[in-house]
Design a protein around this motif. Structure first.
Motif, PDB file in Angstrom:
ATOM      1  N   PHE A  81       0.725  -1.131   0.005  1.00 17.46           N
ATOM      2  CA  PHE A  81      -0.108  -0.045  -0.028  1.00 17.46           C
ATOM      3  C   PHE A  81       0.897   1.361   0.060  1.00 17.46           C
ATOM      4  O   PHE A  81       0.345   2.239  -0.295  1.00 17.46           O
ATOM      5  CB  PHE A  81      -0.982   0.061   1.139  1.00 17.46           C
ATOM      6  CG  PHE A  81      -2.064  -1.021   1.019  1.00 17.46           C
ATOM      7  CD1 PHE A  81      -3.070  -0.661   0.118  1.00 17.46           C
ATOM      8  CD2 PHE A  81      -2.000  -2.107   1.769  1.00 17.46           C
ATOM      9  CE1 PHE A  81      -4.143  -1.670   0.018  1.00 17.46           C
ATOM     10  CE2 PHE A  81      -2.936  -3.156   1.753  1.00 17.46           C
ATOM     11  CZ  PHE A  81      -4.045  -2.783   0.728  1.00 17.46           C
ATOM     12  N   ILE A  82       2.162   1.299   0.419  1.00 19.08           N
ATOM     13  CA  ILE A  82       2.831   2.540   0.636  1.00 19.08           C
ATOM     14  C   ILE A  82       3.916   2.578  -0.535  1.00 19.08           C
ATOM     15  O   ILE A  82       4.510   3.761  -0.593  1.00 19.08           O
ATOM     16  CB  ILE A  82       3.317   2.697   1.927  1.00 19.08           C
ATOM     17  CG1 ILE A  82       4.664   1.528   2.322  1.00 19.08           C
ATOM     18  CG2 ILE A  82       2.405   2.792   3.111  1.00 19.08           C
ATOM     19  CD1 ILE A  82       5.465   1.876   3.420  1.00 19.08           C
ATOM     20  N   THR A  83       4.329   1.598  -1.284  1.00 24.91           N
ATOM     21  CA  THR A  83       5.151   1.655  -2.241  1.00 24.91           C
ATOM     22  C   THR A  83       4.674   1.321  -3.607  1.00 24.91           C
ATOM     23  O   THR A  83       3.878   0.388  -3.622  1.00 24.91           O
ATOM     24  CB  THR A  83       6.520   0.597  -2.117  1.00 24.91           C
ATOM     25  OG1 THR A  83       6.091  -0.766  -2.066  1.00 24.91           O
ATOM     26  CG2 THR A  83       7.276   1.280  -0.558  1.00 24.91           C
ATOM     27  N   LYS A  84       5.365   1.878  -4.687  1.00 22.75           N
ATOM     28  CA  LYS A  84       4.858   1.379  -5.943  1.00 22.75           C
ATOM     29  C   LYS A  84       5.893   0.373  -6.627  1.00 22.75           C
ATOM     30  O   LYS A  84       5.865   0.038  -7.846  1.00 22.75           O
ATOM     31  CB  LYS A  84       4.798   2.619  -6.777  1.00 22.75           C
ATOM     32  CG  LYS A  84       3.692   3.450  -6.450  1.00 22.75           C
ATOM     33  CD  LYS A  84       3.493   4.619  -7.337  1.00 22.75           C
ATOM     34  CE  LYS A  84       2.537   5.732  -6.920  1.00 22.75           C
ATOM     35  NZ  LYS A  84       2.433   6.793  -7.498  1.00 22.75           N
ATOM     36  N   THR A  85       7.155   0.069  -6.154  1.00 25.43           N
ATOM     37  CA  THR A  85       7.973  -0.801  -6.422  1.00 25.43           C
ATOM     38  C   THR A  85       8.162  -2.108  -5.958  1.00 25.43           C
ATOM     39  O   THR A  85       7.545  -2.512  -4.758  1.00 25.43           O
ATOM     40  CB  THR A  85       9.425  -0.142  -6.570  1.00 25.43           C
ATOM     41  OG1 THR A  85       9.705   0.030  -4.955  1.00 25.43           O
ATOM     42  CG2 THR A  85       9.555   1.249  -7.166  1.00 25.43           C
ATOM     43  N   ILE A  86       8.909  -3.202  -6.497  1.00 24.20           N
ATOM     44  CA  ILE A  86       8.778  -4.509  -6.136  1.00 24.20           C
ATOM     45  C   ILE A  86       9.923  -4.533  -5.257  1.00 24.20           C
ATOM     46  O   ILE A  86      10.225  -5.859  -4.770  1.00 24.20           O
ATOM     47  CB  ILE A  86       8.853  -5.589  -7.061  1.00 24.20           C
ATOM     48  CG1 ILE A  86       9.775  -5.442  -8.032  1.00 24.20           C
ATOM     49  CG2 ILE A  86       7.494  -5.286  -7.702  1.00 24.20           C
ATOM     50  CD1 ILE A  86      10.187  -6.779  -8.951  1.00 24.20           C
ATOM     51  N   ILE A  87      11.016  -3.403  -5.067  1.00 20.69           N
ATOM     52  CA  ILE A  87      12.088  -3.883  -4.309  1.00 20.69           C
ATOM     53  C   ILE A  87      12.003  -4.469  -2.799  1.00 20.69           C
ATOM     54  O   ILE A  87      12.383  -5.395  -2.518  1.00 20.69           O
ATOM     55  CB  ILE A  87      13.119  -2.711  -4.372  1.00 20.69           C
ATOM     56  CG1 ILE A  87      13.579  -2.373  -5.832  1.00 20.69           C
ATOM     57  CG2 ILE A  87      14.278  -2.953  -3.336  1.00 20.69           C
ATOM     58  CD1 ILE A  87      14.159  -1.088  -6.040  1.00 20.69           C
ATOM     59  N   GLY A  88      11.147  -3.688  -2.165  1.00 19.94           N
ATOM     60  CA  GLY A  88      10.565  -4.134  -0.872  1.00 19.94           C
ATOM     61  C   GLY A  88      10.298  -5.512  -0.754  1.00 19.94           C
ATOM     62  O   GLY A  88      10.176  -6.078   0.323  1.00 19.94           O
ATOM     63  N   ASP A  89       9.127  -5.720  -1.918  1.00 20.87           N
ATOM     64  CA  ASP A  89       8.395  -6.720  -1.577  1.00 20.87           C
ATOM     65  C   ASP A  89       9.469  -8.350  -1.653  1.00 20.87           C
ATOM     66  O   ASP A  89       9.228  -9.175  -1.204  1.00 20.87           O
ATOM     67  CB  ASP A  89       7.520  -7.054  -3.071  1.00 20.87           C
ATOM     68  CG  ASP A  89       6.425  -6.015  -3.117  1.00 20.87           C
ATOM     69  OD1 ASP A  89       6.326  -5.176  -1.955  1.00 20.87           O
ATOM     70  OD2 ASP A  89       5.828  -5.819  -4.193  1.00 20.87           O
ATOM     71  N   ILE A  90      10.441  -8.079  -2.851  1.00 17.94           N
ATOM     72  CA  ILE A  90      11.465  -9.004  -2.898  1.00 17.94           C
ATOM     73  C   ILE A  90      12.400  -9.244  -1.417  1.00 17.94           C
ATOM     74  O   ILE A  90      12.539 -10.219  -1.256  1.00 17.94           O
ATOM     75  CB  ILE A  90      12.360  -8.682  -4.071  1.00 17.94           C
ATOM     76  CG1 ILE A  90      11.589  -8.892  -5.274  1.00 17.94           C
ATOM     77  CG2 ILE A  90      13.609  -9.681  -4.091  1.00 17.94           C
ATOM     78  CD1 ILE A  90      12.335  -8.426  -6.585  1.00 17.94           C
ATOM     79  N   ILE A  91      12.580  -8.228  -0.877  1.00 19.24           N
ATOM     80  CA  ILE A  91      13.443  -8.217   0.334  1.00 19.24           C
ATOM     81  C   ILE A  91      12.802  -8.810   1.412  1.00 19.24           C
ATOM     82  O   ILE A  91      12.933 -10.092   1.971  1.00 19.24           O
ATOM     83  CB  ILE A  91      14.086  -6.841   0.837  1.00 19.24           C
ATOM     84  CG1 ILE A  91      15.031  -6.185  -0.289  1.00 19.24           C
ATOM     85  CG2 ILE A  91      14.516  -6.861   2.296  1.00 19.24           C
ATOM     86  CD1 ILE A  91      15.346  -4.799  -0.002  1.00 19.24           C
ATOM     87  N   VAL A  92      11.394  -8.504   1.508  1.00 22.00           N
ATOM     88  CA  VAL A  92      10.499  -9.088   2.338  1.00 22.00           C
ATOM     89  C   VAL A  92      10.213 -10.653   2.196  1.00 22.00           C
ATOM     90  O   VAL A  92      10.219 -11.498   3.140  1.00 22.00           O
ATOM     91  CB  VAL A  92       9.233  -8.281   2.403  1.00 22.00           C
ATOM     92  CG1 VAL A  92       8.131  -9.019   3.357  1.00 22.00           C
ATOM     93  CG2 VAL A  92       9.393  -6.802   3.126  1.00 22.00           C
ATOM     94  N   THR A  93      10.271 -10.805   0.986  1.00 22.60           N
ATOM     95  CA  THR A  93       9.782 -12.085   0.495  1.00 22.60           C
ATOM     96  C   THR A  93      10.958 -13.163   0.859  1.00 22.60           C
ATOM     97  O   THR A  93      11.081 -14.190   1.505  1.00 22.60           O
ATOM     98  CB  THR A  93       9.525 -12.263  -0.893  1.00 22.60           C
ATOM     99  OG1 THR A  93       8.349 -11.678  -1.251  1.00 22.60           O
ATOM    100  CG2 THR A  93       9.177 -13.755  -1.427  1.00 22.60           C
ATOM    101  N   LEU A  94      12.148 -12.626   0.604  1.00 17.54           N
ATOM    102  CA  LEU A  94      13.424 -13.400   0.843  1.00 17.54           C
ATOM    103  C   LEU A  94      13.837 -13.523   2.416  1.00 17.54           C
ATOM    104  O   LEU A  94      14.033 -14.649   2.802  1.00 17.54           O
ATOM    105  CB  LEU A  94      14.622 -12.638   0.255  1.00 17.54           C
ATOM    106  CG  LEU A  94      14.850 -12.725  -1.273  1.00 17.54           C
ATOM    107  CD1 LEU A  94      15.986 -11.961  -1.762  1.00 17.54           C
ATOM    108  CD2 LEU A  94      14.716 -14.106  -1.938  1.00 17.54           C
ATOM    109  N   LEU A  95      13.412 -12.496   3.128  1.00 16.49           N
ATOM    110  CA  LEU A  95      13.534 -12.633   4.532  1.00 16.49           C
ATOM    111  C   LEU A  95      12.388 -13.724   5.155  1.00 16.49           C
ATOM    112  O   LEU A  95      12.818 -14.490   5.869  1.00 16.49           O
ATOM    113  CB  LEU A  95      13.257 -11.235   5.284  1.00 16.49           C
ATOM    114  CG  LEU A  95      14.505 -10.556   5.250  1.00 16.49           C
ATOM    115  CD1 LEU A  95      14.062  -9.000   5.820  1.00 16.49           C
ATOM    116  CD2 LEU A  95      15.571 -10.816   6.083  1.00 16.49           C
ATOM    117  N   ALA A  96      11.103 -13.501   4.664  1.00 15.61           N
ATOM    118  CA  ALA A  96      10.359 -14.617   5.021  1.00 15.61           C
ATOM    119  C   ALA A  96      10.733 -16.034   4.791  1.00 15.61           C
ATOM    120  O   ALA A  96      10.283 -16.703   5.384  1.00 15.61           O
ATOM    121  CB  ALA A  96       8.698 -14.123   4.593  1.00 15.61           C
ATOM    122  N   LEU A  97      11.224 -16.187   3.517  1.00 16.23           N
ATOM    123  CA  LEU A  97      11.737 -17.338   3.025  1.00 16.23           C
ATOM    124  C   LEU A  97      12.881 -18.058   3.818  1.00 16.23           C
ATOM    125  O   LEU A  97      12.728 -19.078   4.401  1.00 16.23           O
ATOM    126  CB  LEU A  97      11.952 -17.475   1.540  1.00 16.23           C
ATOM    127  CG  LEU A  97      12.509 -18.727   0.981  1.00 16.23           C
ATOM    128  CD1 LEU A  97      11.319 -19.777   0.864  1.00 16.23           C
ATOM    129  CD2 LEU A  97      12.692 -18.517  -0.568  1.00 16.23           C
TER     130      LEU A  97
END
Length: 168
Positions: A81-97
């Motif tokens: 909801f607060i960003t328009k890029t996927i950089i944070g998504d990838i970082i969060v996904t890698l941390l969660a994984l």
């Protein structure tokens, strides 16, 4: 209503897939996720019950792993909801994984040590993930997989600025 229309225009379908995965993981943590034995016998525990259960020596790191994956699911929802890029998504996904894998690998030996390899609760050594997981645990795993798919699709659809000029 205008915010939702703007959100649909500014976010790709890949990010919506990522969001769906993170919401599924979050829901998986709220409903009973782990089957553990305590003074009340065998119970279904969610993220809070499992974290308090494991938050003692020698398995306190398991509580940390579980809580970090849960916080990553919250962070993924907020980032959508607060960003328009996927950089944070990838970082969060890698941390969660990373922490999901660490918890899957480390919880089973901890339970076998706590209850003994052949106790009445666990008649055989605890198998990783399948020996102590409830419905919520499967939802968390599925949610992390869906978030990974959304992140990978988002990364695959990124074009370098020079490629768009060459195509035009």
């Amino acid at each position: 209503m205008k915010y939702l229309e703007t959100l649909k225009k500014e976010r790709s379908i890949d990010r919506f897939i990522f969001l769906a995965g993170m919401i599924l993981a979050f829901i998986g943590f709220i409903i009973p996720t782990f089957i553990l034995k305590d003074s009340d016998g065998t119970v279904l525990k969610n993220v809070f019950g499992a974290a308090s259960y494991f938050n003692k020596a020698p398995s306190a790191y398991n509580a940390t792993f579980i809580v970090i994956v849960w916080l990553c699911s919250i962070a993924g929802i907020v980032l959508f909801f607060i960003t328009k890029t996927i950089i944070g998504d990838i970082i969060v996904t890698l941390l969660a994984l990373a922490f999901e894998i660490a918890s899957v690998v480390s919880i089973a030996p901890s339970l076998s040590d706590i209850f003994g390899a052949y106790s009445s609760f666990y008649p055989q050594p605890v198998l990783p993930f399948f020996g102590y997981t409830s419905v919520g645990g499967y939802l968390v795993l599925l949610g992390i997989i869906v978030a990974i798919v959304g992140s990978v699709l988002g990364a695959a659809h990124i074009q370098h600025p020079s490629q768009t000029k060459a195509a035009a």
